[in-house]
Design a protein around this motif. Sequence first.
Motif, PDB file in Angstrom:
ATOM      1  N   GLN A   1       2.108   4.605   1.415  1.00 38.85           N
ATOM      2  CA  GLN A   1       2.178   5.074   2.802  1.00 38.85           C
ATOM      3  C   GLN A   1       1.315   6.321   2.997  1.00 38.85           C
ATOM      4  O   GLN A   1       1.458   7.315   2.309  1.00 38.85           O
ATOM      5  CB  GLN A   1       3.637   5.395   3.155  1.00 38.85           C
ATOM      6  N   LYS A   2       0.404   6.234   3.963  1.00 38.46           N
ATOM      7  CA  LYS A   2      -0.470   7.360   4.297  1.00 38.46           C
ATOM      8  C   LYS A   2      -1.064   7.102   5.674  1.00 38.46           C
ATOM      9  O   LYS A   2      -0.672   6.177   6.382  1.00 38.46           O
ATOM     10  CB  LYS A   2      -1.580   7.504   3.251  1.00 38.46           C
ATOM     11  N   GLY A   3      -2.029   7.922   6.087  1.00 36.19           N
ATOM     12  CA  GLY A   3      -2.714   7.696   7.355  1.00 36.19           C
ATOM     13  C   GLY A   3      -1.811   7.871   8.561  1.00 36.19           C
ATOM     14  O   GLY A   3      -0.865   8.660   8.553  1.00 36.19           O
TER      15      GLY A   3
ATOM     16  N   THR B   1      10.277  15.136   3.066  1.00 33.07           N
ATOM     17  CA  THR B   1       9.172  14.175   3.127  1.00 33.07           C
ATOM     18  C   THR B   1       8.404  14.080   1.811  1.00 33.07           C
ATOM     19  O   THR B   1       7.459  13.316   1.718  1.00 33.07           O
ATOM     20  CB  THR B   1       8.187  14.556   4.246  1.00 33.07           C
TER      21      THR B   1
ATOM     22  N   ASN C   1      -0.338   1.186   7.408  1.00 33.71           N
ATOM     23  CA  ASN C   1      -0.898   2.537   7.508  1.00 33.71           C
ATOM     24  C   ASN C   1      -1.738   2.737   8.760  1.00 33.71           C
ATOM     25  O   ASN C   1      -1.668   3.782   9.409  1.00 33.71           O
ATOM     26  CB  ASN C   1      -1.749   2.851   6.267  1.00 33.71           C
TER      27      ASN C   1
ATOM     28  N   ASP D   1       6.478  11.074   8.775  1.00 28.83           N
ATOM     29  CA  ASP D   1       6.767  12.453   8.392  1.00 28.83           C
ATOM     30  C   ASP D   1       7.401  13.219   9.541  1.00 28.83           C
ATOM     31  O   ASP D   1       8.318  14.028   9.351  1.00 28.83           O
ATOM     32  CB  ASP D   1       5.486  13.162   7.931  1.00 28.83           C
TER      33      ASP D   1
ATOM     34  N   ARG E   1       2.005   7.260   8.058  1.00 28.39           N
ATOM     35  CA  ARG E   1       2.651   8.323   7.281  1.00 28.39           C
ATOM     36  C   ARG E   1       2.871   9.558   8.147  1.00 28.39           C
ATOM     37  O   ARG E   1       3.926  10.198   8.096  1.00 28.39           O
ATOM     38  CB  ARG E   1       1.815   8.664   6.048  1.00 28.39           C
ATOM     39  N   GLU E   2       1.871   9.901   8.953  1.00 26.84           N
ATOM     40  CA  GLU E   2       2.014  11.057   9.842  1.00 26.84           C
ATOM     41  C   GLU E   2       3.178  10.849  10.804  1.00 26.84           C
ATOM     42  O   GLU E   2       3.972  11.758  11.061  1.00 26.84           O
ATOM     43  CB  GLU E   2       0.714  11.276  10.621  1.00 26.84           C
TER      44      GLU E   2
ATOM     45  N   GLU F   1       0.844  -1.194   0.000  1.00 27.68           N
ATOM     46  CA  GLU F   1       0.000   0.000   0.000  1.00 27.68           C
ATOM     47  C   GLU F   1       0.880   1.244   0.000  1.00 27.68           C
ATOM     48  O   GLU F   1       2.011   1.221   0.488  1.00 27.68           O
ATOM     49  CB  GLU F   1      -0.904   0.013   1.241  1.00 27.68           C
TER      50      GLU F   1
END
Length: 220
Positions: free
Chosen positions: A52-54, A71, A82, A61, A57-58, A50
Amino acid sequence: MNFLILRIILFLLVTQISFAQTNIEINAPVTWERVHIKGLGSFDLPSTMEIQKGKYREYMDQIYKIKGFDTERIVAQQVGLNEMESTGFERYARVILETKIGQYGDFVKLDFELPEMSKSELDELNIIFKEQIKNHFVGTGIRLTEWYPLKFQKVNNMSCLQISYIRKLNDSPEVMVNTYYFYNNDRVHELTLSYRINESDFWKSDFDKILKSFKITNVR
């Protein structure tokens, strides 16, 4: 020293870094997703990975900002990470695509051909890349356990340099890393593929397909 070698060395001063053919282009299986990157191109991902997010990811970052990293990059990882699900930590794999922009004409074009190089020139490039990686690991707990000779590759008719090595973080399993540097006139696209060696049976075949699916449509 020929002109290409000089350009590569100049690039390495300001950033991190046998000729083989990989010119096969394949269609992604139906269970795969095509990831489009505006102003760059695309690559395909299997359903086991997948973007990277959510929450994760936060979290990452924040880590990158603390360490001073940029980033603005595309990262894909094993599915489930995630949302910090327990299954997301059972394996480890990454696909990282970063672009570093210079000035027009700083680098060779995407379809450059390999010039004649002496063994000493290839050895010099190997040393430079290896030292850059080792320096990048300083203070991280990561150590370089094996280094493979520098390669010149063609992926979907795009020329690139490939470095490959094995790294290990403390007592964690060893990780195989392959990074491909695509020089594109005023920019360099770095595609890094990595996974745990003890999970090669799970990842290697799909990662070969990911590499072969990578296309740069914004040719400079």
